[in-house]
Design an enzyme around this catalytic site. Sequence first.
Site, PDB file in Angstrom:
ATOM      1  N   ARG A 150      66.603  68.852  25.599  1.00  4.63           N
ATOM      2  CA  ARG A 150      66.337  68.284  24.275  1.00  4.63           C
ATOM      3  C   ARG A 150      65.415  67.086  24.464  1.00  4.63           C
ATOM      4  O   ARG A 150      65.345  66.495  25.546  1.00  4.63           O
ATOM      5  CB  ARG A 150      67.627  67.867  23.572  1.00  4.63           C
ATOM      6  N   ARG A 175      63.490  60.111  16.902  1.00  3.14           N
ATOM      7  CA  ARG A 175      64.129  59.178  15.965  1.00  3.14           C
ATOM      8  C   ARG A 175      63.209  58.917  14.787  1.00  3.14           C
ATOM      9  O   ARG A 175      62.057  58.528  14.980  1.00  3.14           O
ATOM     10  CB  ARG A 175      64.430  57.845  16.660  1.00  3.14           C
ATOM     11  N   ARG A 191      63.007  64.904  45.493  1.00  3.66           N
ATOM     12  CA  ARG A 191      61.803  64.162  45.158  1.00  3.66           C
ATOM     13  C   ARG A 191      62.057  62.718  45.582  1.00  3.66           C
ATOM     14  O   ARG A 191      63.202  62.245  45.608  1.00  3.66           O
ATOM     15  CB  ARG A 191      61.523  64.215  43.654  1.00  3.66           C
ATOM     16  N   GLU A 250      54.804  52.832  40.774  1.00  7.37           N
ATOM     17  CA  GLU A 250      55.655  53.891  41.304  1.00  7.37           C
ATOM     18  C   GLU A 250      54.873  55.199  41.415  1.00  7.37           C
ATOM     19  O   GLU A 250      54.238  55.633  40.453  1.00  7.37           O
ATOM     20  CB  GLU A 250      56.889  54.096  40.418  1.00  7.37           C
ATOM     21  N   TYR A 262      72.285  64.101  40.083  1.00  5.09           N
ATOM     22  CA  TYR A 262      71.760  62.851  39.542  1.00  5.09           C
ATOM     23  C   TYR A 262      72.877  62.137  38.792  1.00  5.09           C
ATOM     24  O   TYR A 262      73.539  62.716  37.929  1.00  5.09           O
ATOM     25  CB  TYR A 262      70.583  63.086  38.602  1.00  5.09           C
ATOM     26  N   ASP A 322      73.866  58.487  36.643  1.00  2.00           N
ATOM     27  CA  ASP A 322      73.612  57.151  36.129  1.00  2.00           C
ATOM     28  C   ASP A 322      74.613  56.205  36.775  1.00  2.00           C
ATOM     29  O   ASP A 322      75.693  56.626  37.228  1.00  2.00           O
ATOM     30  CB  ASP A 322      73.756  57.111  34.604  1.00  2.00           C
TER      31      ASP A 322
END
Length: 375
Positions: free
Chosen positions: A176, A180, A253, A308, A356, A358
């Site tokens: 998705r 907003r 990566r 980066e 991954y 958070d």
Amino acid sequence: MKKYDYLIVGSGLFGATFAYLANKAGKKCLVIDKRSHLGGNVYCEDDEGIHVHKYGAHIFHTSNKEVWDFVNSFVPFNRYTNSPVANYKGKLYNLPFNMNTFYEMWGVTSPKEAEAKIAEQKAEAVKALGGREPQNLEEQALSLVGRDIYEKLIKGYTEKQWGRKCTELPAFIIKRLPVRLTFDNNYFNDSYQGIPIGGYNRLVEGLLEGIETKTDADFFADRESYENLAEKIVFTGKIDEFYGFKFGKLEYRTVRFETEKINVQNFQGNAVINYTEAEVPYTRIIEHKHFEPENPAWNKDVTVISREYSTEWKDGMESFYPVNDEKNSELYKKYKALADCEENVIFGGRLAEYKYYDMDDVIAEVLKKSHEFFC
């Protein structure tokens, strides 16, 4: 009896949080890290009083009040709000996609106008699919937000990040894309967000206070000795390395940083600016002092930026992001089956679980596991 209850391999958030909770439960721990510092990827370097996020921007955000209260019990967090900006060929767009973005993109000024423009562009993409499901990331993105947003703000950035054409990337990478219809530039929807005042080192130091630690200590260089030190091991490194790569190497990566000190107070006006055109080799520029505007170093006529560069991982590089495609997911399952049979090894964190995470999810996972191990 062995000298320690737990040997914790890796001092990032998983290892440091586990060590804190184990110590609190009366367990004796040794935390080792092959790097010359503690803290894993949240480690900050002090440069002119600016806390430089050495391994990339780390912005703490969560809707989990237990986790928020936990981290704030070690160090107060400021009110930093992540509001990144995208630079496409010199023109700036607010992220995530919101009314500010759509005004810059099309000149629309009302949610109704923006909605109509997005619907028009999505319809073109859906028509091109001819009733079939999107087969790659490009088709998926076009069907979600249309061609203008995709080509200016998604395509180049994503291809630099993954090192592959969007037509070669699986559709599921973009399930998705948040749109907003308000003038709200706050990237995250979480209830709590901020940066530790004084940098992440203060959080890690708080977690590891009173616990024995050792840096420049490579577990694999003296594995047998380390394994004989403790009743159990908490392993936060690469799971394939733990098993000697017996099924092959998992892919990652990685990110290369070019950090530069510049003699101006304010270089780019924002902590994070993404460069979304393919011709710019780096993915974004981080200006670290913007993470802590309350820091006295803000007033100095010096700043630190990091460019980066996303690249393929090779031996000797830091492993940042797992490549969760079908091939690597199947390979990980083989290692996971071995890990599930271990009675005295706990695998946790991004590398050990090939997932991954958070930061708040890492801490929440350890808090959940602590009830299992220490109650």
